[in-house]
Design a protein around this motif. Structure first.
Motif, short mmCIF file in Angstrom:
data_model
loop_
_atom_site.label_atom_id
_atom_site.label_comp_id
_atom_site.label_asym_id
_atom_site.label_seq_id
_atom_site.Cartn_x
_atom_site.Cartn_y
_atom_site.Cartn_z
N THR A 179 0.95 -1.15 0.05
CA THR A 179 -0.08 0.00 0.07
C THR A 179 0.94 1.33 -0.04
O THR A 179 1.71 1.43 0.67
N VAL A 180 0.84 1.92 -0.83
CA VAL A 180 1.74 3.33 -1.41
C VAL A 180 0.84 4.48 -0.85
O VAL A 180 -0.28 4.75 -1.67
N THR A 181 1.33 5.19 -0.04
CA THR A 181 0.24 6.45 0.23
C THR A 181 1.06 7.72 -0.14
O THR A 181 2.44 7.97 0.25
N MET A 182 0.55 8.51 -1.05
CA MET A 182 1.24 9.93 -1.47
C MET A 182 0.41 10.88 -0.83
O MET A 182 -0.72 11.17 -0.83
N LEU A 183 1.60 11.91 -0.33
CA LEU A 183 0.98 12.95 0.53
C LEU A 183 1.63 14.34 0.18
O LEU A 183 2.76 14.53 -0.16
N ARG A 205 -1.94 -0.97 -3.91
CA ARG A 205 -3.10 -0.06 -3.63
C ARG A 205 -2.57 1.53 -3.63
O ARG A 205 -1.71 1.48 -2.63
N LEU A 206 -3.22 2.30 -4.02
CA LEU A 206 -2.72 3.80 -3.94
C LEU A 206 -3.72 4.57 -3.08
O LEU A 206 -4.86 4.52 -3.42
N ASN A 207 -2.92 5.37 -2.25
CA ASN A 207 -3.94 6.31 -1.44
C ASN A 207 -3.43 7.54 -1.62
O ASN A 207 -2.06 7.92 -1.66
N TYR A 208 -4.13 8.83 -2.15
CA TYR A 208 -3.64 9.93 -2.20
C TYR A 208 -4.20 10.97 -1.01
O TYR A 208 -5.40 10.81 -0.79
N VAL A 209 -3.26 11.57 -0.25
CA VAL A 209 -3.73 12.62 0.59
C VAL A 209 -3.38 13.90 0.26
O VAL A 209 -2.05 14.06 0.19
N THR A 244 0.02 1.77 5.87
CA THR A 244 0.74 2.12 4.71
C THR A 244 2.27 1.41 4.79
O THR A 244 2.57 1.56 5.82
N ASP A 245 2.38 0.96 3.59
CA ASP A 245 4.00 0.24 3.58
C ASP A 245 4.98 1.29 3.04
O ASP A 245 6.03 1.37 3.25
N VAL A 246 4.42 2.15 2.06
CA VAL A 246 5.50 3.30 1.60
C VAL A 246 4.63 4.52 1.54
O VAL A 246 3.55 4.90 1.20
N LEU A 247 5.15 5.67 2.59
CA LEU A 247 4.55 6.89 2.63
C LEU A 247 5.38 7.71 1.88
O LEU A 247 6.46 8.17 2.16
N TYR A 248 5.03 8.33 0.82
CA TYR A 248 6.00 9.23 -0.10
C TYR A 248 5.25 10.66 -0.05
O TYR A 248 4.14 10.88 -0.52
N VAL A 249 6.04 11.41 0.79
CA VAL A 249 5.75 12.99 1.10
C VAL A 249 6.32 13.67 -0.11
O VAL A 249 7.27 13.58 -0.43
#
Ligand code: CP
Length: 330
Positions: A179-183, A205-209, A244-249
């Motif tokens: 699960t990759v979350t882009m912030l 799985r992609l999350n956009y914050v 989240t496995d990868v938090l991409y800030v």
């Protein structure tokens, strides 16, 4: 133009020794992540891994001796520009650095096509960063030598996405199942545009914050949806951080705003602190393409999950692999 036709014939005695003309990226432009599939990504990453091992063992080696890179930057850069320079020099090649176009003939009004035509007279490959979306494709149309897109406005940053994916692979062992979350600034952030597209080649799985005004552009959401990759949008991180496995800030990019007041409203929307990291998984990574201005507190830097400085180093190996590949030596 997408394909570079080498200036010497196959049977010429002047054909550069050792060029692998059947290699997948030989003579090709690198303009968008859309040109990659899983198979050729694995090829690039395997070569990048070999580059990492070689740099650790011997520092530099002469794979690209005699080759010249033109590094043409119309926008500021620290990492992309210097890592391409380091990559070429560690492979024994040399670099024409144009980091300040105002000191070149661009300041006299020279067009991008003419500048590119000039540089390809002297160099074997051109790396281009430019503020306008589509500029790398324009340059490639006029160039006979390979053009590598080092960021075109709010469009794409394909070599960043490659190094981001290489970082995930090296740090977490695989990409599938994550699960990759882009912030942050998902509207203007070209790194997240490229990375989201590239990740659709994997089972993720992609999350956009983001704040409402900096949401992922609808055309990219539609493109991702068409691939079947699950994606969801949020304004707060709390709901998705524990999974989240990868938090991409990403940085909120002041230079992309036409209204300074809008920038002021959102510039401090998210700050990652040690408290944030306490809510994150024990096995996850925190990434950032850098530069950061305040969205990750410096107190987080010593957390082993903070991968952003290692990410920069993976960029060197990825760019060494790309240069070797487009110049037929990988
Ligand atoms: N990540 C990145 O593109 O950094 P630079 O702007 O310093 O090249």
């Amino acid at each position: 133009m997408a394909t570079y036709v080498p200036p010497v014939r196959q049977n010429s005695p002047y054909l550069p020794f050792g060029d692998k003309q059947d290699a997948p990226f030989y003579g090709k432009d690198i303009l968008s992540v859309k040109q990659f599939n899983r198979e050729n990504l694995e090829y690039i990453f395997d070569v990048a891994h070999e580059m990492e091992v070689m740099v650790c063992r011997v520092g530099s080696f002469d794979l690209l001796k005699g080759k010249i890179l033109a590094n043409l930057f119309y926008e500021p850069s620290t990492r992309t520009s210097s890592s391409f320079t380091a990559a070429m020099e560690r492979l024994g090649g040399s670099v024409i650095p144009i980091n300040e176009v105002r000191y070149s003939s661009v300041s006299k009004g020279e067009s991008l096509p003419d500048t590119v035509r000039t540089l390809e007279s002297y160099a074997d490959v051109i790396v281009l960063r430019h503020p306008e979306t589509g500029s790398a494709a324009l340059a490639a149309k006029y160039a006979r030598k390979p053009v590598i897109n080092a960021g075109d406005g709010i469009g794409e940053h394909p070599t960043q996405a490659l190094l981001d994916l290489f970082t995930i692979r090296e740090e977490l062992g695989q990409v599938d199942g994550l699960t990759v979350t882009m912030l942050g600034d998902l509207k203007y952030g070209r790194t997240v545009h490229s990375l989201a597209r590239l990740l659709t080649l994997y089972d993720v799985r992609l999350n956009y914050v983001s704040p409402d005004i900096l949401r992922m552009p609808p055309e990219i959401i539609a493109e991702i949806a068409a691939t079947g990759t699950p994606q969801a949008e949020y304004t707060g991180l709390e709901a998705v951080l524990p999974e989240t496995d990868v938090l991409y800030v990403t940085r909120v990019q002041k230079e992309r705003f036409s209204d300074p007041q809008e920038y002021e409203q959102v510039k401090d929307a998210y700050v990652i602190t040690p408290e944030t990291m306490r809510m994150a998984k024990e096995r996850m990574i925190l990434m950032h393409p850098l530069p950061r201005v305040g969205e990750i507190s410096m107190e987080v830097d010593d957390d082993p999950r903070a991968a952003y400085f290692r990410q920069m180093e993976y960029g060197l190996y990825t760019r060494m692999a790309l240069l070797a590949a487009v110049l037929g030596k990988a």
